[in-house]
Design a protein around this motif. Sequence first.
Motif, short mmCIF file in Angstrom:
data_model
loop_
_atom_site.label_atom_id
_atom_site.label_comp_id
_atom_site.label_asym_id
_atom_site.label_seq_id
_atom_site.Cartn_x
_atom_site.Cartn_y
_atom_site.Cartn_z
N GLN A 206 -13.50 1.88 -7.25
CA GLN A 206 -15.07 1.96 -7.42
C GLN A 206 -15.62 1.35 -6.01
N ASP B 85 -20.32 0.82 -4.63
CA ASP B 85 -21.52 0.69 -5.03
C ASP B 85 -22.34 1.88 -4.51
N SER C 159 -21.14 -0.70 -13.62
CA SER C 159 -21.60 -2.26 -13.52
C SER C 159 -22.76 -2.38 -12.64
N THR D 128 -22.40 0.17 -9.47
CA THR D 128 -20.95 0.19 -8.77
C THR D 128 -20.10 1.16 -10.00
N THR E 2 -16.83 4.52 -10.60
CA THR E 2 -15.60 5.38 -10.03
C THR E 2 -16.17 6.77 -9.57
N ASP F 177 -9.39 -2.72 -6.20
CA ASP F 177 -9.70 -1.48 -6.44
C ASP F 177 -11.44 -1.28 -6.69
N ASN F 178 -12.01 -2.50 -6.49
CA ASN F 178 -13.53 -2.47 -6.57
C ASN F 178 -13.81 -2.78 -5.11
N ARG F 179 -13.87 -1.94 -4.05
CA ARG F 179 -13.79 -2.08 -2.89
C ARG F 179 -14.90 -2.89 -2.21
N ASN G 209 -16.50 -5.53 -3.93
CA ASN G 209 -16.71 -6.59 -4.61
C ASN G 209 -15.47 -7.24 -5.03
N SER G 210 -14.49 -7.64 -3.72
CA SER G 210 -13.31 -8.19 -3.81
C SER G 210 -13.01 -9.07 -2.98
N TYR H 104 -23.86 -4.71 -10.40
CA TYR H 104 -23.73 -6.28 -9.57
C TYR H 104 -24.98 -6.61 -8.89
#
Length: 255
Positions: A50, A52, A72, A80, A82, A205-207, A209-210, A74
């Motif tokens: 994912q 955003d 999502s 955010t 896929t 994977d959530n590029r 928010n990681s 955020y």
Amino acid sequence: MDADEPLSRPVDKRENFIKRCQGVGGDTLSVVDARVFINGKAAEDPPQGQIDYTLKSNGNINPDVIDDLHISMYGGVYPTMTPDAYKTLKGFSNVTSITPNIRRKGDFDQVYPTNPNHPAVADDLLRLDGKVHDFKWNVDNYGPIIIPKKGWTVKLDSLTYPIYARCISVYEGNKLQVTGKDILINGVKTDSYTFKMNYYWMMGDNRHNSDDSRYWGFVPEDHIVGKALFIWMSMDDEASFFGKIRWSRLFNIIR
């Protein structure tokens, strides 16, 4: 995977993070426009990866659509999702534009190794001759960077030293000092170092928010504690009390 703060913590005080291994010792890794490349070849994107987006529409998007596509919000601003959700959403008649928020090459970002929040930067440990190299990297355009491998010898200079100083001092237990342009390891002046361990490059994977290797660097082999097999629990922090559990994701196999 055990995660520690910039300064070492006892093993039983570390936190467990689940991240995807994107590169191993000896690999050259780079991120170009949010796409990971290993040894010059594009890596396979995570199945549920994912990022955003900036979304513009004529009116509000139906909340049920947001839920069905597992989107999502955020911060309540940028959706955010896929790639599959993106393809579906952009086909809606009331969506006028939807564009990925990809940071441009050279844009400032507080990433490793010159993150100003890193104690080594604040304590001038990364400064050679009073300067820290400005890599101009960000989460979407990063590297290239060589992941340390056991037995690999790296030449230490103003470009490589900030990248590998943390591994040399924190993970491999050496006393690291800088005097002007000179690097001292355990009191001995040197211009190279041979690694004792293999390292890994981990990313979420959530590029966008990681907390991952883009912020805290390489993960040594003694921090790897296992492999995630399935999703035991999934929560939506923005949902109402009765809707917090993402039932459709429970016990899904992680690919």
